[in-house]
Motif scaffolding. Structure first.
Motif, PDB file in Angstrom:
ATOM      1  N   GLN A 171       1.036  -1.260  -0.108  1.00  0.00           N
ATOM      2  CA  GLN A 171       0.192  -0.001   0.110  1.00  0.00           C
ATOM      3  C   GLN A 171       0.753   1.121  -0.106  1.00  0.00           C
ATOM      4  OE1 GLN A 171      -3.117  -0.106   2.971  1.00  0.00           O
ATOM      5  NE2 GLN A 171      -3.387  -2.303   2.770  1.00  0.00           N
TER       6      GLN A 171
ATOM      7  N   ALA B  29       2.424   1.632  -3.616  1.00  0.00           N
ATOM      8  CA  ALA B  29       1.486   1.983  -4.543  1.00  0.00           C
ATOM      9  C   ALA B  29       1.010   3.342  -4.274  1.00  0.00           C
ATOM     10  CB  ALA B  29       0.095   0.942  -4.302  1.00  0.00           C
ATOM     11  N   GLU B  30       0.837   3.928  -3.120  1.00  0.00           N
ATOM     12  CA  GLU B  30       0.426   5.195  -2.927  1.00  0.00           C
ATOM     13  C   GLU B  30       1.462   6.234  -3.234  1.00  0.00           C
ATOM     14  OE1 GLU B  30       0.102   8.096   0.902  1.00  0.00           O
ATOM     15  OE2 GLU B  30      -0.618   6.195   1.246  1.00  0.00           O
TER      16      GLU B  30
ATOM     17  N   ASP C 209       3.394   6.242  -9.369  1.00  0.00           N
ATOM     18  CA  ASP C 209       2.468   7.254 -10.457  1.00  0.00           C
ATOM     19  C   ASP C 209       1.657   5.830 -11.256  1.00  0.00           C
ATOM     20  OD1 ASP C 209       3.762   9.380 -10.257  1.00  0.00           O
ATOM     21  OD2 ASP C 209       5.299   8.923 -11.397  1.00  0.00           O
ATOM     22  N   LYS C 210       2.047   4.758 -11.223  1.00  0.00           N
ATOM     23  CA  LYS C 210       1.330   3.899 -11.992  1.00  0.00           C
ATOM     24  C   LYS C 210       1.460   2.414 -11.227  1.00  0.00           C
ATOM     25  CE  LYS C 210       2.246   5.523 -16.578  1.00  0.00           C
ATOM     26  NZ  LYS C 210       2.666   5.185 -17.780  1.00  0.00           N
ATOM     27  N   VAL C 211       0.200   1.720 -10.885  1.00  0.00           N
ATOM     28  CA  VAL C 211       0.171   0.679 -10.408  1.00  0.00           C
ATOM     29  C   VAL C 211      -0.388  -0.266 -11.363  1.00  0.00           C
ATOM     30  CG1 VAL C 211      -0.496  -0.982  -8.293  1.00  0.00           C
ATOM     31  CG2 VAL C 211       0.058   1.471  -8.173  1.00  0.00           C
ATOM     32  N   THR C 212       0.349  -1.495 -11.688  1.00  0.00           N
ATOM     33  CA  THR C 212      -0.367  -2.393 -12.659  1.00  0.00           C
ATOM     34  C   THR C 212      -0.220  -4.034 -11.868  1.00  0.00           C
ATOM     35  OG1 THR C 212       0.349  -1.530 -14.503  1.00  0.00           O
ATOM     36  CG2 THR C 212       0.043  -3.527 -15.071  1.00  0.00           C
TER      37      THR C 212
ATOM     38  N   PRO D 288      -4.466  -2.598 -15.259  1.00  0.00           N
ATOM     39  CA  PRO D 288      -4.196  -1.514 -14.606  1.00  0.00           C
ATOM     40  C   PRO D 288      -4.947  -1.187 -13.290  1.00  0.00           C
ATOM     41  CG  PRO D 288      -5.296  -1.158 -16.613  1.00  0.00           C
ATOM     42  CD  PRO D 288      -5.020  -2.491 -16.529  1.00  0.00           C
ATOM     43  N   ILE D 289      -4.223  -0.679 -12.408  1.00  0.00           N
ATOM     44  CA  ILE D 289      -4.952  -0.239 -11.047  1.00  0.00           C
ATOM     45  C   ILE D 289      -4.815   1.029 -10.744  1.00  0.00           C
ATOM     46  CG2 ILE D 289      -4.685  -0.604  -8.522  1.00  0.00           C
ATOM     47  CD1 ILE D 289      -5.277  -3.285 -10.116  1.00  0.00           C
ATOM     48  N   LYS D 290      -3.839   1.742 -10.994  1.00  0.00           N
ATOM     49  CA  LYS D 290      -3.656   3.169 -10.852  1.00  0.00           C
ATOM     50  C   LYS D 290      -2.885   3.851 -11.808  1.00  0.00           C
ATOM     51  CE  LYS D 290      -1.408   6.476  -7.689  1.00  0.00           C
ATOM     52  NZ  LYS D 290      -0.422   6.557  -6.333  1.00  0.00           N
ATOM     53  N   PRO D 291      -3.041   5.037 -12.651  1.00  0.00           N
ATOM     54  CA  PRO D 291      -4.302   5.439 -12.561  1.00  0.00           C
ATOM     55  C   PRO D 291      -5.285   4.282 -13.277  1.00  0.00           C
ATOM     56  CG  PRO D 291      -3.056   6.436 -14.302  1.00  0.00           C
ATOM     57  CD  PRO D 291      -2.213   5.673 -13.623  1.00  0.00           C
ATOM     58  N   LEU D 292      -6.644   4.568 -13.003  1.00  0.00           N
ATOM     59  CA  LEU D 292      -7.356   3.418 -13.492  1.00  0.00           C
ATOM     60  C   LEU D 292      -7.806   3.735 -14.926  1.00  0.00           C
ATOM     61  CD1 LEU D 292     -10.270   3.693 -10.814  1.00  0.00           C
ATOM     62  CD2 LEU D 292      -8.661   1.653 -11.002  1.00  0.00           C
TER      63      LEU D 292
END
Length: 142
Positions: free
Chosen positions: A115, A118-119, A122-125, A134-138
């Motif tokens: 967490q 991820a916070e 810029d991008k979380v996949t 893709p998780i962040k950005p949605l």
């Protein structure tokens, strides 16, 4: 496991530099004469496991503070650099709950650490069955 690691290393491009820093990647990076343009940390879950084993016997709260602090220092180090970072971690929250106290502590700690990473990212996949989700950005993927 040695054979598996060897195959993994052989698949890497020859111009990649490997830094083995199982307990302190920040210290390993600070010891480099030049920061990498692209950094791959593979993997957060192994790093958390290594730290848990290194500090076995430490109270639960102190262990969490040490590990989360180490991860936050790594994230700050990455953010201060001019390069980009790819940080790999397992998602253990989708599996069965561990039956041992240490296994449950690992799952909890890794969830907290994931967490925090991820916070800051810029991008979380998430990769499921080899497919990037893709998780962040949605709704976006490079």
């Amino acid at each position: 496991m040695e054979e598996r690691i060897q195959r993994h290393q052989e698949r890497r491009p020859s111009n990649w530099h490997t830094l083995e820093a199982p307990l302190n990647p920040v210290g390993g990076l600070q010891g480099q004469t030049a920061r990498p343009r692209i950094l791959l940390l593979d993997s957060v879950d192994v790093w958390v496991s290594n730290l848990m084993l290194e500090h076995e016997g430490t109270s639960r709260l102190e262990l969490e503070a040490r590990i989360v602090g180490a991860v936050r220092r790594f994230v700050a180090c990455v953010q201060e650099s001019d390069g980009e970072a790819v940080i790999v971690s397992s998602e253990v929250g989708h599996s069965l709950i561990a039956t041992s106290p240490m296994g449950r502590q690992f799952q909890d700690l890794l969830g907290t650490v994931n967490q925090a990473v991820a916070e800051a990212a810029d991008k979380v996949t998430m990769v499921i069955a080899g497919l990037p989700v893709p998780i962040k950005p949605l709704g976006t993927f490079p």
